[in-house]
Design a protein around this motif. Structure first.
Motif, short mmCIF file in Angstrom:
data_model
loop_
_atom_site.label_atom_id
_atom_site.label_comp_id
_atom_site.label_asym_id
_atom_site.label_seq_id
_atom_site.Cartn_x
_atom_site.Cartn_y
_atom_site.Cartn_z
N ILE A 1 0.87 -1.18 0.00
CA ILE A 1 0.00 0.00 0.00
C ILE A 1 0.91 1.23 0.00
O ILE A 1 1.63 1.46 0.97
CB ILE A 1 -0.93 0.03 1.23
CG1 ILE A 1 -1.81 -1.23 1.27
CG2 ILE A 1 -1.77 1.29 1.24
CD1 ILE A 1 -2.60 -1.39 2.56
N THR B 1 -8.35 7.58 -2.55
CA THR B 1 -8.76 6.38 -3.28
C THR B 1 -8.55 6.52 -4.79
O THR B 1 -8.99 5.66 -5.55
CB THR B 1 -10.22 6.02 -2.96
OG1 THR B 1 -11.04 7.18 -3.15
CG2 THR B 1 -10.35 5.53 -1.52
N ASP C 1 -9.79 8.35 -7.02
CA ASP C 1 -10.96 8.63 -7.85
C ASP C 1 -11.49 10.03 -7.57
O ASP C 1 -12.64 10.34 -7.84
CB ASP C 1 -12.05 7.58 -7.61
CG ASP C 1 -12.55 7.55 -6.15
OD1 ASP C 1 -11.99 8.29 -5.31
OD2 ASP C 1 -13.48 6.79 -5.87
N ASP D 1 -4.66 4.28 -2.20
CA ASP D 1 -5.13 2.92 -2.36
C ASP D 1 -6.56 2.90 -2.88
O ASP D 1 -7.47 3.39 -2.21
CB ASP D 1 -5.06 2.17 -1.01
CG ASP D 1 -5.36 0.70 -1.18
OD1 ASP D 1 -4.60 0.00 -1.88
OD2 ASP D 1 -6.38 0.24 -0.62
N ARG D 2 -6.73 2.36 -4.06
CA ARG D 2 -8.06 2.29 -4.69
C ARG D 2 -9.05 1.46 -3.86
O ARG D 2 -10.25 1.69 -3.90
CB ARG D 2 -7.96 1.70 -6.09
CG ARG D 2 -7.30 2.61 -7.08
CD ARG D 2 -7.32 2.01 -8.49
NE ARG D 2 -6.41 2.69 -9.37
CZ ARG D 2 -6.63 3.88 -9.92
NH1 ARG D 2 -7.75 4.51 -9.67
NH2 ARG D 2 -5.73 4.43 -10.71
N GLN D 3 -8.52 0.48 -3.13
CA GLN D 3 -9.37 -0.39 -2.32
C GLN D 3 -9.76 0.23 -0.98
O GLN D 3 -10.57 -0.33 -0.25
CB GLN D 3 -8.66 -1.72 -2.08
CG GLN D 3 -8.39 -2.50 -3.35
CD GLN D 3 -7.52 -3.71 -3.08
OE1 GLN D 3 -7.53 -4.25 -1.98
NE2 GLN D 3 -6.75 -4.13 -4.06
N GLY D 4 -9.16 1.36 -0.64
CA GLY D 4 -9.51 2.04 0.60
C GLY D 4 -8.90 1.44 1.85
O GLY D 4 -9.41 1.62 2.95
N ARG D 5 -7.77 0.73 1.70
CA ARG D 5 -7.14 0.09 2.86
C ARG D 5 -6.25 1.09 3.62
O ARG D 5 -5.49 1.81 3.01
CB ARG D 5 -6.29 -1.10 2.42
CG ARG D 5 -7.09 -2.18 1.72
CD ARG D 5 -6.20 -3.25 1.15
NE ARG D 5 -5.37 -2.66 0.08
CZ ARG D 5 -4.28 -3.22 -0.41
NH1 ARG D 5 -3.85 -4.37 0.08
NH2 ARG D 5 -3.60 -2.63 -1.38
#
Length: 110
Positions: A22, A43, A45, A96-100
């Motif tokens: 990450i 994220t 976006d 992190d695109r996954q939001g971690r």
């Protein structure tokens, strides 16, 4: 109970994020001993969230709570405002695109 220095906690957190692949960066370095830590999650976006540690007055436990969320520019403005109040504040930015964030993992919520 002995507490970790802010610098030590930040280095350990960044190492843990690296192990999980990450990407994270220190965007503002605070006081090495007792600076507060703020974590921004981008994220990628156009949205973001900023977290800070808070105390639950009923239990005395520490928890990461959302300070700001929404458009990344809005979150950045909130972080800048916090830095204006507290020059000793550390800011870590995660992408992190996954939001971690891993903030809920054992050892990081303390």
């Amino acid at each position: 109970m002995a507490r970790l220095t802010a610098d030590f906690w930040v280095r350990a957190y960044l190492a843990r994020l690296r192990l999980a692949d990450i990407p994270a960066f220190i965007t503002a370095k605070g006081d090495a001993t007792s600076g507060a830590v703020l974590v921004k999650l981008a994220t990628l976006d156009g949205k973001a969230r900023a977290f800070h540690r808070s105390f639950d007055l009923m239990t005395g436990e520490r928890a990461w709570i959302v300070l700001a969320e929404g458009e990344e520019a809005t979150v950045d403005a909130s972080i800048a405002k916090q830095r204006g109040f507290d020059r000793d504040l550390w800011v870590i930015e995660i992408e992190d695109r996954q939001g971690r964030t891993l903030l809920d993992e054992p050892g990081l919520s303390d």
